[in-house]
Design a protein around this motif. Structure first.
Motif, PDB file in Angstrom:
ATOM      1  N   GLY A 208      44.329  64.615  38.966  1.00 53.36           N
ATOM      2  CA  GLY A 208      43.748  64.055  40.180  1.00 53.36           C
ATOM      3  C   GLY A 208      44.722  63.318  41.066  1.00 53.36           C
ATOM      4  O   GLY A 208      44.308  62.644  42.009  1.00 53.36           O
ATOM      5  N   GLY A 212      43.492  59.575  41.675  1.00 51.69           N
ATOM      6  CA  GLY A 212      42.456  60.039  40.753  1.00 51.69           C
ATOM      7  C   GLY A 212      42.799  59.868  39.295  1.00 51.69           C
ATOM      8  O   GLY A 212      41.928  59.958  38.422  1.00 51.69           O
ATOM      9  N   TRP A 214      43.395  57.382  37.495  1.00 52.94           N
ATOM     10  CA  TRP A 214      42.873  56.212  36.792  1.00 52.94           C
ATOM     11  C   TRP A 214      41.535  56.480  36.109  1.00 52.94           C
ATOM     12  O   TRP A 214      41.063  55.657  35.316  1.00 52.94           O
ATOM     13  CB  TRP A 214      42.735  55.048  37.769  1.00 52.94           C
ATOM     14  N   ASP A 215      40.918  57.619  36.395  1.00 54.26           N
ATOM     15  CA  ASP A 215      39.657  57.967  35.745  1.00 54.26           C
ATOM     16  C   ASP A 215      39.856  58.662  34.405  1.00 54.26           C
ATOM     17  O   ASP A 215      38.877  58.928  33.693  1.00 54.26           O
ATOM     18  CB  ASP A 215      38.826  58.882  36.663  1.00 54.26           C
ATOM     19  N   GLU A 216      41.097  58.968  34.073  1.00 59.32           N
ATOM     20  CA  GLU A 216      41.372  59.652  32.816  1.00 59.32           C
ATOM     21  C   GLU A 216      41.116  58.720  31.619  1.00 59.32           C
ATOM     22  O   GLU A 216      41.431  57.527  31.681  1.00 59.32           O
ATOM     23  CB  GLU A 216      42.820  60.129  32.769  1.00 59.32           C
ATOM     24  N   PRO A 217      40.522  59.244  30.533  1.00 62.05           N
ATOM     25  CA  PRO A 217      40.209  58.409  29.356  1.00 62.05           C
ATOM     26  C   PRO A 217      41.441  57.710  28.775  1.00 62.05           C
ATOM     27  O   PRO A 217      41.339  56.579  28.281  1.00 62.05           O
ATOM     28  CB  PRO A 217      39.633  59.416  28.354  1.00 62.05           C
ATOM     29  N   ALA A 220      42.026  54.270  30.308  1.00 57.33           N
ATOM     30  CA  ALA A 220      40.887  53.349  30.367  1.00 57.33           C
ATOM     31  C   ALA A 220      41.384  51.908  30.333  1.00 57.33           C
ATOM     32  O   ALA A 220      42.102  51.509  29.416  1.00 57.33           O
ATOM     33  CB  ALA A 220      39.941  53.616  29.206  1.00 57.33           C
TER      34      ALA A 220
END
Length: 528
Positions: A208, A212, A214-217, A220
């Motif tokens: 991303g 984008g 920062w949405d990766e697991p 977290a």
């Protein structure tokens, strides 16, 4: 690493030695060796001030924090440094410059003999030197850890290689060699840092992109500014610590302020350093923040993550340049520390314990003593570096954060606050008591108390309580037992009065006599 990477690395070492040889021509006396004779341009002083605050610990210890926690590595490290230096640009930088231009001293601690007394000066000098040995040892261990990742050589071999190269150029060239190599190192860091940033960003498309990702697991919690042990209390404590440390409390940054031609130029130097600390670390840290997406660290603390990522992403040649960047950080800080400690020993410690040193360490003999002291300090720090990962010192980041941050405050507070009019009533009793009780508080909090608390005392209290104890006692004892005298007040006024417009460099005399009630024991411009 292949032959191209080795060529870049060896070429860098050769340039560093060449700079030292060239700088040797500019060093005629102790003033040139320790303070560049007060002739350093403000922009060079600012870049040198900025670079002397880095080391390979950023790419090992702080890379591990970034790998584990994310952006808190910036929020709780470089941001407090930038803010602290910005505050110190008006509060401390001009006053430290006047130590050289008006009191004609070559060591940041030399003025303490008259500000307090000889005993106070010696207590701060000895404890500061010992702390610096541990601090620099952690830097050697950090760069050796990275070198072992890339080349496979042992950590002790890496310590020996980097220490020997640093000893050559900083010993023969003094502060001029430090500053000029730091300028070159800044350029190398700029190229290497941008190359690494671009290489990492090019790999983030499937995740991303920059925003984008920062949405990766795997990331977290990485976007939270304060997380884990690095909370609000830690941030505030670190801000106070860095306010003192990076404005002169750890001595090497104070020399950069002293090296400029005037108090005004020292202020400009500090402002430039503050801006660099606010902007540039973001570029360096971003690859570390997203590193869990690209590599799997082998070490539990993640300290090898940046090295592994560099090996995977950069082509040969650029890989060598990034490795040179690692070396440049560590060598910049360690060489500046060595110069600062040599100043403290030859100007403050040796004359107090040896009549021969006080009488004979002038002119060429003083310069020779300075160079020999630099070599001895580097040797001692390299010896301690071999023990950094032992049970006593634990890992690299523990040494840097807990030991250095926790012990710096008690040493720096009497030195830094002693410059200001507001604390003129705090004399030798306040200084020595705050120093001793701060060191005691560090030992109690980190060892007996921590051993008896389930999970240990949190890190933010380990580093903040010693500073708080020293600060409160320094102010409180000064109020309850004022020790201001006309002589001390006169000295403080000389440090705090605005410049008279002169910018010429002042020659540095022999170490001043023990405290005798006088201020400025040597006339300007005379070597004796």
């Amino acid at each position: 690493m292949n032959s191209l990477d080795w060529a870049v690395l060896i070429g860098y070492f050769g340039i560093m030695v060449a700079i030292g040889v060239w700088s040797h021509k500019r060093v005629d006396d102790v003033s040139d060796f320790f303070t560049a004779g007060g002739k350093m341009p403000w922009w060079l002083s600012g870049i040198s001030h900025h670079m002397s605050g880095y080391s390979a610990v950023m790419f090992t210890g702080y890379a591990g924090i970034a790998y584990t926690y994310g952006v808190t590595s910036f929020v709780t490290w470089s941001f407090p440094i930038a803010l602290g230096i910005a505050i110190g640009a008006k509060l401390f930088a001009p006053r430290i410059n006047r130590l050289r231009s008006r009191l004609h001293v070559a060591s940041p601690l030399e003025y303490l003999k008259n500000r307090y007394n000889l005993g106070t000066q010696q207590a701060l000098a000895w404890s500061g030197m010992l702390l610096k040995i541990v601090d620099v040892a952690a830097k050697w261990a950090a760069i050796a850890t990275l070198l072992s990742v890339f080349t496979g050589i042992s950590i002790n071999q890496g310590i020996l290689i980097t220490g020997a190269i640093t000893a050559i150029y900083c010993t023969i060239g003094g502060l001029w060699a430090d500053a000029l190599t730091e300028l070159g190192q800044f350029v190398i860091q700029l190229i290497a840092g941008v190359a690494m940033f671009v290489a990492v960003v090019s790999k983030l498309g499937p995740f991303g992109g920059i925003f984008g990702v920062w949405d990766e697991p795997e990331l977290a919690g990485h976007g939270k500014p304060l997380v884990g042990p690095y909370g609000t209390v830690f941030l505030l404590a670190f801000l106070f610590i860095k306010l003192f440390e990076y404005n002169g409390g750890m001595l090497n940054q104070a020399q950069r302020y002293m090296a400029t031609g005037s108090a005004r130029e020292a202020t400009r130097s500090a402002r430039l350093s503050a801006i660099l600390w606010l902007v540039w670390p973001v570029v360096l840290f971003f690859p570390m923040w997203v590193s869990p997406l690209l590599v799997h660290a082998q070490k539990p603390d993640g300290s090898d993550s940046y090295g592994l990522m560099t090996e995977q992403l950069l082509p040969h040649g650029l890989l060598g340049l990034v490795i040179v960047g690692f070396f440049s950080h560590t060598m910049a800080m360690c060489s500046s520390d060595a110069n600062a400690i040599a100043a403290v020993f030859t100007r403050d410690v040796a004359p107090a314990v040896s009549k021969k040193a006080k009488e004979q360490w002038v002119g060429n003999k003083g310069l020779l003593a300075a160079r020999l002291t630099t070599v001895v300090f580097l040797g001692l720090s390299m010896a301690v570096a071999t023990q950094v990962n032992s049970p006593t010192f634990k890992d690299i980041i523990t040494v840097v954060i807990k030991w250095v941050a926790g012990l710096m405050g008690p040493i720096a507070i009497p030195m830094m606050l002693g410059l200001l009019r507001a604390f003129r009533k705090s004399g030798p009793t306040a200084a020595l008591t705050s120093w001793a009780m701060g060191l005691l508080a560090f030992w109690l909090v980190n060892y007996p108390i921590s051993w008896n608390v389930e999970g240990g005392v949190p890190l933010q209290y380990q580093v903040s309580i010693p500073l708080a104890v020293s600060l409160v006692l320094y102010i409180l004892i000064g109020y309850l037992k004022p020790e201001d005298t006309p002589e001390r007040d006169a000295l403080i006024e000389r440090i705090n009065t605005d410049d008279d417009g002169s910018t010429g460099a002042a020659a540095v005399p022999a170490p001043a006599e023990p405290q005798d009630g006088t201020v400025g024991t040597q006339p300007p411009g005379r070597l004796s």
